[in-house]
Design a protein around this motif. Structure first.
Motif, PDB file in Angstrom:
ATOM      1  N   UNK A  38       7.823   0.035  -0.137  1.00 47.43           N
ATOM      2  CA  UNK A  38       7.813  -1.406   0.174  1.00 47.43           C
ATOM      3  C   UNK A  38       7.322  -2.218  -1.020  1.00 47.43           C
ATOM      4  N   UNK A  39       6.408  -1.659  -1.779  1.00 47.17           N
ATOM      5  CA  UNK A  39       5.843  -2.392  -2.907  1.00 47.17           C
ATOM      6  C   UNK A  39       6.749  -2.346  -4.148  1.00 47.17           C
ATOM      7  N   UNK A  40       7.320  -1.162  -4.443  1.00 53.80           N
ATOM      8  CA  UNK A  40       8.028  -0.992  -5.716  1.00 53.80           C
ATOM      9  C   UNK A  40       9.545  -0.880  -5.579  1.00 53.80           C
ATOM     10  N   UNK A  41      10.034  -0.500  -4.382  1.00 53.50           N
ATOM     11  CA  UNK A  41      11.457  -0.276  -4.188  1.00 53.50           C
ATOM     12  C   UNK A  41      11.773   1.211  -4.130  1.00 53.50           C
ATOM     13  N   UNK A  42      12.786   1.573  -3.359  1.00 55.12           N
ATOM     14  CA  UNK A  42      13.093   2.979  -3.134  1.00 55.12           C
ATOM     15  C   UNK A  42      13.612   3.648  -4.395  1.00 55.12           C
TER      16      UNK A  42
END
Length: 628
Positions: free
Chosen positions: A210-214
């Motif tokens: 959620x913070x950095x992207x998958x």
């Protein structure tokens, strides 16, 4: 046939560039998640083996199943290849059968759980953990029979099963498993704690995404694996020679009167690939000391050894595995064929570390460790207390760590760095026993420029009638010293009966009856010494005497004369050291305390036990040709 992985989105992950700050944040977040998994487990489990001693190992893997943070390496790939069924979101898998997971766990007491972590229909990670259950049925309390001939005698075998299906517990299977355990409330609590740890890992992974992207998360895990590979490649080329090096060591007996059993290892390098060949290792035992050594597990041992020795800041993971080739002969004591018994495999598992140190250190003797506390000796104590309630203790003993190039070996430590002792107050509160002595055994560490760590004496006074089982080793062979250091002291077990009699117990035994007032002296072994003991500071030897780690008599092994007030008699010390230096012969790289034949001949006199007979192997094993 491989498992069918069900994903509602099969879109490939995108390759993205990562800056070093983002990579470091994700790496440390994963390290912390792994630590949190331990914290959840230890605070909610019930058995002292897990709650107090921390006999459990967590892991977080990438979407391909390669361990990125953890301790025991990944077993996900082997599971996926062998499981016949579907893998879906919300599933949790359970197994304890070493033969079903190619030795990812090595005896039935270790319950292994695995959970795929999904994000928007795609697997992005795996979480896994296994922990030692105090009991899973079988012929003796504790489920670790020393005299088992087949795995069927050792307790309930669980092939890989889906214990949670799409988030729902298979309650009937769960009840069946608990029905076959002597301590079902402990197993239930420990299992629930392991599942809670997996779900904690899942939450932390989702937070990172959620913070950095998958795509950034997936890319970070790949880079962590690649970074480990690059670091290990440099270490392998620096440390492992192209010329083959050979070493062998032993476990002393098999619990049914035969031994020792040889572990042989040859090592060399071809290009950037290290090769370890265990040809020459003894065939599998007809008893339960066999160890199904997974090749990836050995690679994990090697990686942990190298990283701790050269750069502890390197993130330990599976990235380097393709750089190491491991050859283990079929039907050997390190790769037994089903249904060989495995419950007492802890002795071989630990002895692998001594073998690894011995074969690696020959090319650089100055960096060679002595032999140390290469085992996890067990004590089991069970029965009915005065209120008619069943009690059952499983405890792991500690001993002496080897002398090392960097300094003395720690006294009274565990083979596994993260293990802790069970507090004596805990034992006395929950079990009918009293600890009447808990001390370092003076002079049990091998003498050397750097002293081997001392073993531990734990004296248990039993306060109720019951039975004990013991698993231990190094009672016949010595923990060897190196570079002039001497071997450490061996282990022994003395049972003093309340009627005044006493007996020396074998290192591996079951069904020993005890009554109120009996006292067991559970003495573990010391670590081997490193370097010439005549080079050890005389003042340091006197300090060891003052601290109770070395006796005044034992100080003479270093050529040091210590007065009763723990001061050094310098003149006499100088004379003694000159005399010892003149009289001794060539300093050998390894000091084993004698050959196997010599140790057999002295066995009864030195240990009060009969020497083990040479092992007898099944005829079909001898004909296999794998042990030439």
């Amino acid at each position: 046939m491989p498992a069918q992985i069900v994903q509602t989105d099969n879109t490939p992950f995108q390759s993205v560039a990562l800056d070093s700050i983002t990579l470091d944040i994700i790496e440390n977040a994963l390290r912390n998640a792994r630590t949190e998994m331990d914290a959840v487990l230890f605070r909610t489990a019930m058995s002292p083996g897990i709650r107090e001693q921390h006999d459990a190992f967590p892991m977080i893997a990438n979407n391909d199943g390669k361990m990125v943070v953890g301790q025991f390496g990944s077993f996900i790939h082997g599971f996926v290849q062998g499981y016949e069924g579907t893998i879906e979101e919300g599933d949790i898998f359970l197994t304890n059968d070493p033969y079903s997971c190619d030795g990812a766990v090595s005896h039935l007491n270790d319950w292994l759980t695995m959970m795929p972590i999904y994000h928007k229909g795609r697997i992005v990670s795996w979480a896994a953990m296994f922990g030692h259950m105090t009991d899973i049925g079988g012929k003796v309390p504790g489920s670790l029979p020393t005299d088992a001939a087949q795995i069927f005698e050792e307790g309930l075998q669980i092939p890989p099963i889906k214990i949670y299906r799409k988030g729902e517990l298979n309650s009937e299977m769960h009840a069946l498993l608990l029905r076959n355990c002597r301590m079902p409330h402990w197993n239930r609590a420990d299992f629930d704690a392991i599942v809670a740890a997996l779900r904690l890992a899942e939450r932390r992974v989702q937070e990172m995404i959620s913070r950095f992207g998958v795509d950034q998360y997936i890319a970070a895990m790949r880079e962590m694996l690649d970074r480990n590979r690059r670091a290990m490649s440099s270490i392998i080329q620096m440390v492992i020679p192209e010329k083959p090096q050979y070493f062998e060591d032993y476990i002393d007996d098999d619990g049914v009167g035969m031994g020792p059993y040889k572990i042989a290892c040859k090592m060399w390098r071809e290009g950037d690939r290290a090769i370890f060949d265990f040809t020459g290792t003894d065939p599998q035992s007809i008893s339960s000391v066999n160890f199904l050594l997974n090749e990836d597990m050995f690679k994990m041992f090697l990686g942990a050894f190298f990283i701790n020795l050269f750069d502890p800041q390197i993130l330990f993971n599976d990235g380097f595995y393709e750089l190491v080739q491991v050859n283990i002969p079929e039907a050997s004591i390190l790769k037994p064929r089903r249904p060989a018994a495995l419950s007492c495999r802890t002795h071989l598992l630990g002895r692998i570390f001594d073998v690894m140190g011995g074969v690696l250190g020959q090319g650089a003797p100055e960096a060679l460790n002595a032999a140390g506390f290469s085992d996890s000796p067990h004590l089991m104590f069970s029965g009915y207390d005065k209120n008619g309630e069943w009690y059952q203790l499983f405890q792991i003993g500690f001993g002496g760590i080897p002398g090392r190039p960097a300094g003395d070996g720690p006294d009274g430590h565990s083979l596994w760095p993260s293990f802790t002792n069970v507090p004596n107050e805990f034992l006395e509160s929950y079990f009918p026993l009293r600890i009447v002595e808990y001390s370092s055994i003076p002079d049990s560490g091998g003498v050397g420029k750097h002293r081997g760590g001392n073993g531990v004496c734990t004296a248990y006074e039993f306060l109720a009638t019951g039975e004990i089982s013991i698993h231990d080793d190094r009672w016949l062979t010595y923990p060897w010293g190196v570079n002039g250091g001497k071997p450490g002291a061996r282990s022994n077990k003395l049972l003093k009966r309340q009627d005044g009699s006493q007996e020396w117990l074998p290192a591996k035994c079951d069904r020993i009856k005890v009554v109120e007032g009996d006292i067991l002296y559970f003495n573990t072994w010391g670590g081997g010494g490193w370097g010439d003991p005549l080079e050890r500071s005389a003042d340091l030897v006197a300090l060891d005497c003052r601290r109770g780690l070395v006796t005044v008599k034992g100080a003479r092994g270093y050529g040091v004369v210590v007065r009763e007030d723990f001061t050094v008699d310098n003149a006499t010390t100088d004379a003694l050291r000159q005399k010892m230096a003149a009289e001794r012969g060539k300093i050998e790289l390894f000091d084993r305390g004698g050959t196997i034949e010599e140790l057999r001949a002295r066995c009864k006199e030195e240990t009060f036990l009969e020497p083990p007979k040479p092992p007898v192997f099944a005829k079909w094993m001898k004909k296999s040709g794998a042990f030439a």
